[in-house]
Design a protein around this motif. Structure first.
Motif, mmCIF file in Angstrom:
data_model
loop_
_atom_site.group_PDB
_atom_site.id
_atom_site.type_symbol
_atom_site.label_atom_id
_atom_site.label_comp_id
_atom_site.label_asym_id
_atom_site.label_seq_id
_atom_site.Cartn_x
_atom_site.Cartn_y
_atom_site.Cartn_z
ATOM 1 N N GLY A 423 51.393 43.190 32.080
ATOM 2 C CA GLY A 423 50.064 42.591 31.983
ATOM 3 C C GLY A 423 50.078 41.229 31.313
ATOM 4 O O GLY A 423 51.094 40.786 30.764
ATOM 5 N N ASN A 424 48.955 40.561 31.385
ATOM 6 C CA ASN A 424 48.769 39.269 30.712
ATOM 7 C C ASN A 424 48.328 39.552 29.282
ATOM 8 O O ASN A 424 47.170 39.865 29.027
ATOM 9 N N ALA A 425 49.259 39.438 28.336
ATOM 10 C CA ALA A 425 48.975 39.806 26.950
ATOM 11 C C ALA A 425 48.003 38.841 26.276
ATOM 12 O O ALA A 425 47.477 39.152 25.205
ATOM 13 N N ALA A 426 47.760 37.683 26.882
ATOM 14 C CA ALA A 426 46.854 36.691 26.286
ATOM 15 C C ALA A 426 45.438 36.788 26.844
ATOM 16 O O ALA A 426 44.574 35.991 26.459
ATOM 17 N N TRP A 427 45.185 37.766 27.718
ATOM 18 C CA TRP A 427 43.905 37.808 28.420
ATOM 19 C C TRP A 427 42.729 38.068 27.478
ATOM 20 O O TRP A 427 41.701 37.411 27.569
ATOM 21 N N LYS A 428 42.883 39.015 26.565
ATOM 22 C CA LYS A 428 41.783 39.303 25.645
ATOM 23 C C LYS A 428 41.478 38.097 24.763
ATOM 24 O O LYS A 428 40.315 37.804 24.462
ATOM 25 N N GLN A 429 42.535 37.403 24.342
ATOM 26 C CA GLN A 429 42.329 36.211 23.523
ATOM 27 C C GLN A 429 41.571 35.143 24.300
ATOM 28 O O GLN A 429 40.709 34.447 23.752
ATOM 29 N N TYR A 430 41.855 35.026 25.584
ATOM 30 C CA TYR A 430 41.133 34.063 26.430
ATOM 31 C C TYR A 430 39.658 34.427 26.533
ATOM 32 O O TYR A 430 38.776 33.556 26.418
ATOM 33 N N LEU A 431 39.377 35.710 26.765
ATOM 34 C CA LEU A 431 37.979 36.126 26.883
ATOM 35 C C LEU A 431 37.202 35.830 25.605
ATOM 36 O O LEU A 431 36.035 35.415 25.661
ATOM 37 N N LYS A 432 37.837 36.020 24.468
ATOM 38 C CA LYS A 432 37.150 35.823 23.193
ATOM 39 C C LYS A 432 37.070 34.360 22.800
ATOM 40 O O LYS A 432 36.016 33.881 22.364
ATOM 41 N N THR A 433 38.164 33.623 22.965
ATOM 42 C CA THR A 433 38.221 32.245 22.478
ATOM 43 C C THR A 433 37.552 31.265 23.434
ATOM 44 O O THR A 433 36.757 30.412 23.021
ATOM 45 N N VAL A 434 37.842 31.363 24.710
ATOM 46 C CA VAL A 434 37.347 30.390 25.688
ATOM 47 C C VAL A 434 35.978 30.783 26.221
ATOM 48 O O VAL A 434 35.054 29.957 26.264
ATOM 49 N N LEU A 435 35.831 32.029 26.641
ATOM 50 C CA LEU A 435 34.559 32.466 27.228
ATOM 51 C C LEU A 435 33.572 32.949 26.188
ATOM 52 O O LEU A 435 32.402 33.166 26.502
ATOM 53 N N THR A 586 52.387 37.214 36.184
ATOM 54 C CA THR A 586 52.226 38.654 35.955
ATOM 55 C C THR A 586 51.675 39.356 37.194
ATOM 56 O O THR A 586 52.035 40.505 37.475
ATOM 57 N N THR A 587 50.822 38.664 37.952
ATOM 58 C CA THR A 587 50.305 39.252 39.194
ATOM 59 C C THR A 587 51.426 39.471 40.195
ATOM 60 O O THR A 587 51.528 40.534 40.829
ATOM 61 N N LEU A 588 52.309 38.473 40.344
ATOM 62 C CA LEU A 588 53.433 38.606 41.274
ATOM 63 C C LEU A 588 54.381 39.718 40.835
ATOM 64 O O LEU A 588 54.889 40.477 41.671
ATOM 65 N N ILE A 589 54.619 39.826 39.535
ATOM 66 C CA ILE A 589 55.506 40.885 39.038
ATOM 67 C C ILE A 589 54.914 42.257 39.330
ATOM 68 O O ILE A 589 55.615 43.175 39.773
ATOM 69 N N GLN A 590 53.616 42.415 39.105
ATOM 70 C CA GLN A 590 52.966 43.700 39.368
ATOM 71 C C GLN A 590 53.047 44.077 40.842
ATOM 72 O O GLN A 590 53.360 45.222 41.194
ATOM 73 N N VAL A 591 52.778 43.106 41.717
ATOM 74 C CA VAL A 591 52.780 43.391 43.157
ATOM 75 C C VAL A 591 54.196 43.673 43.659
ATOM 76 O O VAL A 591 54.378 44.424 44.626
ATOM 77 N N SER A 592 55.212 43.120 42.989
ATOM 78 C CA SER A 592 56.593 43.308 43.449
ATOM 79 C C SER A 592 57.015 44.773 43.405
ATOM 80 O O SER A 592 57.996 45.153 44.043
ATOM 81 N N GLY A 593 56.293 45.598 42.667
ATOM 82 C CA GLY A 593 56.617 47.016 42.632
ATOM 83 C C GLY A 593 56.556 47.677 43.990
ATOM 84 O O GLY A 593 57.223 48.691 44.230
#
Length: 653
Positions: A423-435, A586-593
């Motif tokens: 997963g994107n480990a920085a996603w929650k930080q983006y939602l809180k800091t930027v949005l 991370t999206t490409l890595i997930q789909v590669s499964g």
């Protein structure tokens, strides 16, 4: 198991938590119904009222024929009568539907069912049940096409779904408590890591818990006695916390005020009592738990919780072998639907209770709920004093199982697929800091994730359970990749007129719904890989391997944070190119499964064919399977112990 990591649900919330001797039946968990009798041809006769006694024989010294032998079963099916085995103490129907003969010396006998019976092996007893329920309702609660042993609403089986429901409820209740209460006690990041590790550390021992129950029956029972002990420990740990500390809001407020004044001595509560005598309006409270005492209580809680959870999984693994081919998988899907329903209900409820009434009310629920299941576990029907094979024989049976291509090949897919769910480990930080998402909005996303996971489970049970496993994984993986890619549009500000919150909510809602659909196929597969008599250890081993892959995926997601600058400072400066690149990667890595889906059998029939292939055995495959599983256990233990004995080793303050 097999579920792409939810962006908001924690790893623990998605965590899944003697045979083989000479007197055991052939271990064929892959048998299919080839005769149309509605039962699985797995080497035993399954009655609608009782578990078959593996290894039981007729007491005719001249023949001593084992009841599960295929020639005897074929003779019974093709002859005038069909036979099944039940306890001698079972009462006869008043209408004389069943006639008994062939009684043997050890108190067991064959029940002879007349040709006129309309429900062979079905568990359909509506005509003799004396129920006030309409037939349609009765058959909904007790499906007539499955044996009684897997009709979960029966009093003797109700403890099984109740156990799964309780697991979900306690996960939902404990989440906000363990995440927020240590912060209220001013715990450092290192102490928070220690608390989290202590709570989850017992899950590392699921394999040992299963092996214990397989090999050492307690009071004659392999499952229900240990389940009672597990829930008793869970309840005791929370009562311990209640009786020896003050969990009220006032205690936390007083504790923090004393710390602000620089007074952290042991005598501050005595001085607080004296100040109350001088000023009746002063705040009064006892002492909140220390961080070590809180950690110890949660360690006990986790030990009992995971111990009972393994017993529930073991019972389901045993009962699933009784499911007819037409309904194979419904037992597990129902149980997991109960678990995620409990999680969905308890998580928001816990947040509201904690905010309104304080941590004390949450802990009271966590202490009382496990006690409520005791009467149901008492009613649970389990065959007593079942012959248990030696530990050596059980280990040999497990080794034979993991060497089968029908085990190491699909489990290899499960491990590779799960380890790629980075997963994107920085996603929650983006939602809180930027949005600028508030805590309430982030909690809303979490609650929606729970709801959609449950709906995905229900959708699979209702619509997709007959689909090919490969089709399920290919379609859900590609759809999940599509919704993950939508995060890039959100970062670029393209939301098609929707507010960022609604866009993120819709994106994650569909992603978690897909994750729910994807959850069950491999768990259904794993339960039918378990050899008879070693269900506890083998199923725990399979789930441990699967869950350890998620642990590695989490570690990989953390490592990827250093590839591009996705720090909070960079986000505050408006530099979001790193977030876009990380999301795409991370999206490409997930789909590669999906590239490894060829390792997964298409259907249960393909799995059976793999098992039947005389060339399918591989000691190398079995060794790699056990090496990965045991290495994962050791890795989890090392990380957990480091968090306990050396807080802050990973850089926490």
């Amino acid at each position: 198991n097999g579920i792409p990591a939810s962006r908001y649900a924690s790893e623990e919330e998605l965590n899944l938590g003697g045979g083989g001797g000479p007197s055991s039946p052939p271990s064929n968990p892959f048998a299919v119904d080839d005769d149309g009798d509605g039962g699985s041809d797995d080497g035993y006769v399954n009655g609608d009222d009782a578990y078959p006694e593996y290894g039981e024989t007729t007491n005719n010294e001249s023949s001593n024929v084992e009841l599960w032998k295929d020639d005897i079963r074929s003779k019974n099916r093709n002859g005038k009568h069909s036979f099944e085995m039940v306890p001698l103490s079972e009462e006869l129907d008043d209408g004389g539907e069943f006639n008994y003969d062939n009684e043997d010396d050890d108190g067991r006998h064959l029940r002879q069912r007349s040709q006129q019976s309309n429900a062979p092996f079905s568990g359909d007893d509506y005509a003799t049940s004396k129920t006030f329920l309409p037939k349609s309702v009765y058959h909904y609660l007790f499906p007539p096409n499955v044996p009684r042993v897997v009709q979960l609403c029966r009093p003797e089986n109700i403890a099984v779904p109740a156990c799964y429901l309780l697991v979900g409820l306690l996960q939902g209740l404990s989440g906000p408590f363990t995440n927020v209460y240590p912060l209220d006690l001013n715990a450092s990041e290192a102490q928070q890591a220690t608390i989290s590790s202590l709570k989850s550390l017992p899950s590392t021992f699921k394999l040992a818990f299963g092996f214990l129950s397989d090999n050492f029956p307690l009071f004659g029972y392999r499952r229900k006695s240990y389940m009672l002990i597990g829930w008793a420990i869970t309840s005791f740990s929370m009562f311990l916390l209640l009786f020896f500390s003050d969990l009220s809001k006032d205690a936390v407020e007083l504790y923090n005020s004393q710390l602000e004044e620089g007074d952290d001595s042991a005598g501050r509560y005595q001085r607080q009592i004296q100040s109350t005598l001088d000023d009746p309006t002063a705040l009064t409270a006892g002492e909140p738990p220390s961080i070590p005492f809180l950690s110890f209580s949660l360690l006990l809680f986790g030990t009992g919780f995971w111990f009972a959870d393994v017993m529930g999984d073991s019972i389901v693994a045993e009962k699933a072998k009784f499911e007819p081919e037409s309904s194979r998988g419904h037992l597990q899907s129902t149980c997991y639907a109960c678990r995620f329903f409990g999680l969905m209900i308890a998580a928001p409820l816990s947040t509201v209770i904690y905010s309104s009434y304080g941590p004390n009310a949450v802990v009271v629920l966590m202490a009382g709920l496990p006690a409520s299941i005791v009467p149901l576990v008492y009613l649970l029907k389990e065959t007593k004093n079942v012959p248990v094979a030696s530990t050596k024989d059980q280990c040999g049976e497990i080794w034979t199982t993991v060497c089968s291509r029908a085990v190491w090949q699909p489990m290899g897919f499960v491990y590779l697929y799960n380890v790629l769910q980075v997963g994107n480990a920085a996603w929650k930080q983006y939602l809180k800091t930027v949005l600028g998402f508030t805590s309430n909005q982030l909690n809303t996303l979490l609650i929606v994730a729970y709801v959609l996971l449950w709906l995905g489970i229900m959708a699979y049970k209702k619509f997709f359970i007959q689909w090919s496993w490969r089709t399920v994984y290919i379609s859900t993986t590609l759809l999940n990749g599509l919704f993950s890619a939508l995060q890039i549009l959100l970062i670029q500000g393209i939301t098609f007129g929707l507010s960022p919150f609604l866009f993120a909510l819709g994106d994650d809602a569909f992603a978690d719904f897909i994750s729910g659909i994807q959850f069950l196929p491999t768990t259904i597969m794993m339960v039918h890989l378990c050899p008879v008599g070693s269900e506890g250890a083998s199923y725990a081993m399979f789930t441990t391997m699967s869950n350890s892959a998620y642990t590695l995926a989490t570690a990989f997601s953390t490592l990827l944070l250093g590839v591009w600058d996705v720090s909070k400072e960079a986000m505050e400066r408006g530099q979001l190119s790193g977030m876009i690149n990380l999301t795409a990667l991370t999206t490409l890595i997930q789909v590669s499964g999906v590239l490894f889906v060829g390792l997964l059998p298409r259907t249960k029939e393909d799995l059976a064919n793999l098992h039947a292939d005389p060339m399918s055995g591989s000691k190398i495959g079995g060794f790699l399977f056990l090496f990965v599983t045991l290495s994962s256990v050791v890795y989890s233990l090392v990380i957990g112990v480091l968090n306990i004995v050396k807080p802050g080793w990973a850089g926490e303050s």
